[in-house]
Write a protein that holds these residues in place. Structure first.
Motif, PDB file in Angstrom:
ATOM      1  N   LYS A 162       0.836  -1.229   0.057  1.00  8.82           N
ATOM      2  CA  LYS A 162      -0.085  -0.047  -0.038  1.00  8.82           C
ATOM      3  C   LYS A 162       0.951   1.329  -0.042  1.00  8.82           C
ATOM      4  O   LYS A 162       0.283   2.257  -0.080  1.00  8.82           O
ATOM      5  N   GLN A 208       2.972   6.504  -6.157  1.00 16.18           N
ATOM      6  CA  GLN A 208       1.473   5.701  -6.556  1.00 16.18           C
ATOM      7  C   GLN A 208       1.093   5.154  -4.931  1.00 16.18           C
ATOM      8  O   GLN A 208       0.698   3.969  -4.902  1.00 16.18           O
ATOM      9  N   GLN A 214      -0.987   4.587  -1.679  1.00 16.30           N
ATOM     10  CA  GLN A 214      -2.560   4.370  -1.620  1.00 16.30           C
ATOM     11  C   GLN A 214      -2.891   5.473  -0.602  1.00 16.30           C
ATOM     12  O   GLN A 214      -2.153   5.854   0.344  1.00 16.30           O
ATOM     13  N   LYS A 215      -4.100   6.001  -0.970  1.00 17.63           N
ATOM     14  CA  LYS A 215      -4.689   7.119   0.042  1.00 17.63           C
ATOM     15  C   LYS A 215      -5.082   6.488   1.465  1.00 17.63           C
ATOM     16  O   LYS A 215      -5.329   5.316   1.278  1.00 17.63           O
ATOM     17  N   ASN A 216      -4.968   7.120   2.227  1.00 14.87           N
ATOM     18  CA  ASN A 216      -5.136   6.929   3.635  1.00 14.87           C
ATOM     19  C   ASN A 216      -5.918   7.959   4.347  1.00 14.87           C
ATOM     20  O   ASN A 216      -5.197   8.812   5.096  1.00 14.87           O
ATOM     21  N   THR A 228      -0.296  11.802  -6.864  1.00 15.43           N
ATOM     22  CA  THR A 228       0.271  10.580  -7.339  1.00 15.43           C
ATOM     23  C   THR A 228       1.480  10.213  -6.861  1.00 15.43           C
ATOM     24  O   THR A 228       1.989   9.196  -6.650  1.00 15.43           O
ATOM     25  N   GLU A 255      -4.226  12.344 -11.041  1.00 19.54           N
ATOM     26  CA  GLU A 255      -5.184  11.690 -10.180  1.00 19.54           C
ATOM     27  C   GLU A 255      -6.475  11.573 -10.466  1.00 19.54           C
ATOM     28  O   GLU A 255      -7.127  12.378 -11.218  1.00 19.54           O
TER      29      GLU A 255
END
Length: 496
Positions: free
Chosen positions: A214, A239, A241-243, A250, A423
């Motif tokens: 992630k 890259q 991952q969003k949290n 990006t 994005e």
């Protein structure tokens, strides 16, 4: 056969001298470091040497988009006003003919050493390996005759030679250590550590840290230092991952707070978090000043975006953030504006005890020449607070705060030239969770011609670029409840 090194550097300098007077100044910054012409990205070699702060940077002089990388060079006495110096490195050797990528600087025996990634294509495969250049005066550099100093033999099976870059060197316990970015075979970020006694001969030491699936496909621009009893590794994941509200770009930036076991060369991380919640902040690098304070600067732009100054043919792109002083508290990296900047401020106006309402309170021409805004608002009885900056007849750059949700928001939608990105989420607004302090919102805002850096309650920062199409000089406040601005002042930064 490659052209002689001096010819390639001289060519770059002749081109810069010829073209810098032709750069369109419309969006040029006033007190943030920019390239004289062409393209700028990562800060490199940030160091204090012989009375000056030196900052090198990834530089393509011949176009306002990324190209064969050189090292641009500037220096400063106060970290606010910068003097452009001749280009320090150019891709003029076999081992760096595809570019002189990012790296760092360190002083040893009165000399300045640059450690950088040289890129070379070998049998159709890009080789990224680490190289050294040296200088007696901090202005003229000679590449080490035995470059590269860390290559396939030293890397072994610990990483991919095609993704092996951005060395940062530090001195610890009578040894020099180099942290370098690479990736695992299944595309996870990995940071390696090498060790040396002389900066010229290196051995593999350890895998310092690696990410999970992630946390991005590659970790760039690592920087390792000790601060306030903690070891800090900052890096730039691609890259990730969003949290929650983190990592919406990006390419993002991350602080890893924990402890390094120097016997094993491994890092135990207690907390991972994003460094800056804005749209335009990447590849931060740090140094220390003569008093030991830790200072950070970053590229104030973002990959996979449109660049208006390039698209408009202005002949330049990219700038650096204002340098920031760092501390660690509660396992988080805190930032504040470099203290030297306050001595460069000339205050224009100061107002106190301004009552706010849901009807905008407008100050005309308040930002006519303002570079700095300091604001303290009492929101203890409010639900929301809104601040329109650079307000013109049709546009404004909006900053707002949701008291209940504790969310601070910067929104550049419908303001200036449109900025597009890769994005999925919108690239023109960002939010960060910041609690009030004793019911108050305290903002320090540094505004330049095409950038905004917002320091929020001394806890978080949002950095954004913008490109006005209408000149806006007004500022407007809106809030509900019994809200008041306790202090509001503006200032300009002195010229050199």
């Amino acid at each position: 056969m490659l052209v002689e090194k001096t010819e390639i550097l001289d060519k770059a300098e002749r081109y810069i001298e010829l073209m810098q007077g032709k750069v369109n100044p419309q969006y040029r910054q006033q007190y943030h470091l920019m390239p004289p012409v062409g393209w700028m990205n990562d800060p490199n070699g940030f160091v204090y040497f012989k009375g000056y702060y030196h900052l090198f940077y990834q530089f393509h002089p011949y176009d306002s988009k990324w190209g064969p990388m050189h090292w641009g060079h500037a220096r400063s006495l106060d970290l606010v006003h910068w003097e452009q110096l001749p280009t320090a490195l150019a891709p003029d050797e076999d081992y760096d003919q595809e570019g002189c990528f990012s790296g760092s600087a360190i002083e040893k025996d009165g000399k300045l050493f640059l450690i950088y990634t040289g890129c070379q294509e070998v049998a159709g495969v890009m080789h990224q390996h680490q190289c050294v250049a040296m200088s007696e005066d901090g202005l003229h550099f000679t590449k080490f005759s035995a470059n590269p100093v860390v290559a396939e033999n030293e890397l072994g099976s610990a990483g991919l030679i095609s993704e092996f870059r951005d060395p940062k060197v530090l001195y610890h316990n009578d040894h020099y250590y180099m942290v370098v970015a690479t990736k695992t075979p299944d595309s996870r970020g990995r940071i390696l550590m090498f060790v040396s006694d002389d900066l010229l001969t290196w051995q593999f030491n350890s895998i310092l840290l690696e990410g999970n699936q992630k946390q991005g496909i590659m970790w760039e621009c690592p920087d390792l230092f000790h601060l306030d009893g903690k070891d800090v590794l900052i890096l730039s994941p691609i890259q990730i991952q969003k949290n929650g509200l983190e990592y919406f770009n990006t390419s993002s930036t991350m602080a890893c707070i924990g402890a390094v076991d120097w016997q094993t060369g491994k890092m135990q991380v207690d907390n991972f978090h994003e460094i800056d919640f804005g749209m335009d902040f990447y590849a931060p690098q740090t140094t220390t000043d003569p008093t030991g304070r830790r200072i950070m600067v970053a590229w104030m732009q973002m990959w996979d975006r449109t660049f208006p100054t390039h698209d408009l043919g202005h002949g330049w792109a990219g700038s650096m953030t204002l340098p920031r002083e760092l501390r660690v508290k509660n396992n988080r990296l805190l930032q504040k504006p470099i203290s030297l900047v306050y001595g460069q401020l000339e205050y224009q106006q100061g107002l106190e005890n301004i009552a706010l309402s849901e009807t905008p309170t407008v100050f005309r021409k308040a930002l006519k020449a303002a570079d700095y805004i300091h604001l303290v608002a009492d929101l203890s009885e409010a639900n929301y607070f809104s601040l329109d900056l650079l307000r013109s007849k049709n546009q404004a750059l909006n900053l707002n705060y949701d008291v209940k949700e504790e969310l601070f928001h910067v929104d550049r939608h419908n303001f200036g030239r449109e900025i597009l990105g890769s994005e999925i989420e919108p690239v023109n607004d960002r939010k960060v969770k910041v609690p009030l302090i004793d019911g108050q919102l305290v903002l320090e805002i540094f505004r330049d011609t095409s950038s905004l850096e917002v320091f929020i309650n001394g806890l978080e920062v949002i950095t954004a670029t913008f490109y006005e199409t209408e000149k806006g000089e007004d500022i407007a406040f809106t809030a509900d409840g019994n809200s008041r601005i306790l202090a509001f002042e503006t200032a300009t930064i002195k010229n050199n």
